[in-house]
Design a protein around this motif. Structure first.
Motif, PDB file in Angstrom:
ATOM      1  N   ALA A   1       0.766  -1.040   0.040  1.00  0.00           N
ATOM      2  CA  ALA A   1      -0.052   0.026  -0.022  1.00  0.00           C
ATOM      3  C   ALA A   1       0.867   1.376  -0.113  1.00  0.00           C
ATOM      4  CB  ALA A   1      -0.731  -0.028   1.128  1.00  0.00           C
ATOM      5  N   THR A   2       0.127   2.462  -0.532  1.00  0.00           N
ATOM      6  CA  THR A   2       0.962   3.547  -0.362  1.00  0.00           C
ATOM      7  C   THR A   2       1.092   3.994   1.206  1.00  0.00           C
ATOM      8  OG1 THR A   2       0.155   4.077  -2.320  1.00  0.00           O
ATOM      9  CG2 THR A   2       0.862   6.110  -1.282  1.00  0.00           C
ATOM     10  N   VAL A   3       1.915   4.629   1.665  1.00  0.00           N
ATOM     11  CA  VAL A   3       2.207   5.273   3.106  1.00  0.00           C
ATOM     12  C   VAL A   3       2.710   6.347   3.115  1.00  0.00           C
ATOM     13  CG1 VAL A   3       2.954   4.524   5.354  1.00  0.00           C
ATOM     14  CG2 VAL A   3       2.628   2.446   4.087  1.00  0.00           C
ATOM     15  N   ILE A   4       1.812   7.327   3.586  1.00  0.00           N
ATOM     16  CA  ILE A   4       2.191   8.629   3.713  1.00  0.00           C
ATOM     17  C   ILE A   4       2.363   8.971   5.199  1.00  0.00           C
ATOM     18  CG2 ILE A   4       1.263  11.162   3.534  1.00  0.00           C
ATOM     19  CD1 ILE A   4      -0.491  10.181   1.074  1.00  0.00           C
ATOM     20  N   LEU A   5       3.502   9.727   5.626  1.00  0.00           N
ATOM     21  CA  LEU A   5       3.921   9.932   6.971  1.00  0.00           C
ATOM     22  C   LEU A   5       4.029  11.600   6.970  1.00  0.00           C
ATOM     23  CD1 LEU A   5       6.468   7.148   8.230  1.00  0.00           C
ATOM     24  CD2 LEU A   5       4.061   7.532   9.059  1.00  0.00           C
ATOM     25  N   GLU A   6       3.273  12.137   7.767  1.00  0.00           N
ATOM     26  CA  GLU A   6       3.583  13.615   7.952  1.00  0.00           C
ATOM     27  C   GLU A   6       3.407  14.026   9.391  1.00  0.00           C
ATOM     28  OE1 GLU A   6       2.154  16.726   5.604  1.00  0.00           O
ATOM     29  OE2 GLU A   6       2.589  15.769   3.699  1.00  0.00           O
ATOM     30  N   GLN A   7       4.368  14.983   9.782  1.00  0.00           N
ATOM     31  CA  GLN A   7       4.036  15.743  11.001  1.00  0.00           C
ATOM     32  C   GLN A   7       3.028  16.929  10.808  1.00  0.00           C
ATOM     33  OE1 GLN A   7       6.860  18.628  12.398  1.00  0.00           O
ATOM     34  NE2 GLN A   7       5.843  18.940  14.222  1.00  0.00           N
ATOM     35  N   SER A   8       1.940  16.795  11.781  1.00  0.00           N
ATOM     36  CA  SER A   8       0.983  17.834  11.693  1.00  0.00           C
ATOM     37  C   SER A   8       0.275  17.522  12.968  1.00  0.00           C
ATOM     38  CB  SER A   8       0.057  17.377  10.553  1.00  0.00           C
ATOM     39  OG  SER A   8      -1.221  18.060  10.431  1.00  0.00           O
ATOM     40  N   PRO A   9      -0.546  18.646  13.207  1.00  0.00           N
ATOM     41  CA  PRO A   9      -1.588  18.435  14.494  1.00  0.00           C
ATOM     42  C   PRO A   9      -2.861  17.856  14.001  1.00  0.00           C
ATOM     43  CG  PRO A   9      -1.217  20.745  13.746  1.00  0.00           C
ATOM     44  CD  PRO A   9      -0.330  20.152  13.026  1.00  0.00           C
ATOM     45  N   PHE A  10      -3.638  17.028  14.367  1.00  0.00           N
ATOM     46  CA  PHE A  10      -4.742  16.715  13.610  1.00  0.00           C
ATOM     47  C   PHE A  10      -5.826  17.616  13.456  1.00  0.00           C
ATOM     48  CE2 PHE A  10      -5.128  14.334  18.041  1.00  0.00           C
ATOM     49  CZ  PHE A  10      -6.249  15.222  18.780  1.00  0.00           C
ATOM     50  N   SER A  11      -5.883  18.722  14.201  1.00  0.00           N
ATOM     51  CA  SER A  11      -6.851  19.956  13.764  1.00  0.00           C
ATOM     52  C   SER A  11      -6.569  20.292  12.456  1.00  0.00           C
ATOM     53  CB  SER A  11      -6.723  20.957  14.830  1.00  0.00           C
ATOM     54  OG  SER A  11      -5.354  21.423  14.601  1.00  0.00           O
ATOM     55  N   ARG A  12      -5.419  20.055  11.656  1.00  0.00           N
ATOM     56  CA  ARG A  12      -5.205  20.571  10.470  1.00  0.00           C
ATOM     57  C   ARG A  12      -4.868  19.181   9.680  1.00  0.00           C
ATOM     58  NH1 ARG A  12      -2.330  24.769  13.214  1.00  0.00           N
ATOM     59  NH2 ARG A  12      -0.383  23.949  12.302  1.00  0.00           N
TER      60      ARG A  12
END
Ligand code: SAM
Length: 296
Positions: free
Chosen positions: A58-69
């Protein structure tokens, strides 16, 4: 995972990727047409998961972000909508165990508690900046501390004598005020209150849930695990409200509020861990799971 009901070709968001446990389980259920997105506001969590996750179809995307955004993350990857999302709130075991992060009242460390160490004020800064009244409000609202004014006054007085820098400075201050046998349970509540304030956790949760209903597809699932009553109440009320349609008074001939039924709760009664789960994983003891399916 049962509540999330991952479809092999779907797009799933783990909005609190943390130690990567749930994300790995999502990925394991996806085929090559599926996508797993893992976000966390803690950059260390994202770096750690990136190093842990092995190749997957599968495609896996990892990112730093607050979940409100999380909508911005989806936009950056041209993803319009998702098939399900998971929120496993609070702090991860890795954060609690990392002495330098200041989440634990048992270890000497900087009184920090920021999940994203580049954003906002540390718990020590917060104690110094808030007035007695503001600090008392934080202690009462987020820690359910009785007589919070006395505690706030004591913490401010300690800070005036010598700035509070470490977790042990705060514990010592509380023990000086209330005596050496001041209950650890209450100390834990004080730390919880500061952590919630430092990370603006309840506002984050409300913002994320509001976004979720516009981004999760019809038939998709929203699954939330919370660890204290303040979070659980928000989730419970949000899901209950989402199940309600028109709220116009019955005297009106037709609906003017436009409120639509958005979701259906999968479990009206909150799901809690079994005795054996708590034995195997004591940190799960206060977990409360609620799940809903989008119907619109
Ligand atoms: C209980 S842990 C999640 C553990 C994860 N489910 C696992 O299987 O390892 C909670 C995680 O949520 C993250 N977190 C808390 N609030 C957040 C927010 N507003 N936005 C993004 N991540 C957040 C924390 O940094 C922490 O890593």
């Amino acid at each position: 995972m049962e509540a999330l009901a991952v479809r092999p070709g779907g797009v799933y968001l783990d909005a609190t990727a943390g130690g990567g446990g749930h994300l790995r389980e999502i990925i394991a259920r996806l085929e090559d047409s599926g996508t797993a997105i893992g976000i966390d506001r803690d950059p260390d969590a994202i770096a750690w998961i990136g190093a842990q996750i092995s190749r997957s179809a599968a495609t896996v995307i990892l990112e730093q972000s607050p979940f409100s955004r999380f909508d911005s993350v989806l936009e950056r990857h041209n993803i319009g909508a998702i098939d399900g999302m998971l929120l496993d709130l609070g702090v991860s075991s890795r954060q609690i165990d990392a002495q330098e992060r200041g989440f634990s009242y048992m270890k000497q460390s900087d009184l920090d508690m920021r999940m994203d160490p580049s954003a906002g004020f540390t718990a020590a800064e917060l104690c110094a900046r808030l007035s007695e009244e503001e600090l008392a409000r934080v202690l009462r609202t987020y820690g359910e501390i009785t007589n919070p004014m006395r505690m706030a006054r004591a913490v401010k007085a300690c800070g005036k004598r010598r700035p509070l820098r470490t977790s042990i400075d705060l514990v010592t201050c509380l023990r000086n005020e209330y005596g050496p046998s001041f209950p650890v349970k209450v100390i834990a509540k004080v730390f919880q209150a500061l952590r919630i304030a430092v990370n603006d956790e309840l506002a984050e949760l409300c913002a994320c849930l509001s976004l979720a209903v516009s981004k999760v597809k019809k038939g998709g699932r929203i699954v939330v695990i919370s660890y204290h009553s303040l979070e659980d109440r928000i989730v419970k009320n949000f899901f209950r409200d989402g199940e309600q349609g028109c709220v116009c008074p019955p005297v009106l001939p037709r609906c003017v509020c436009g409120k639509k039924i958005l979701l259906k709760r999968l479990n009206k009664k909150v799901v809690i861990p079994s005795v054996s789960e708590v034995e195997n994983n004591p940190r799960s003891r206060s977990a409360r799971l609620r799940a809903a399916e989008m119907v619109a």
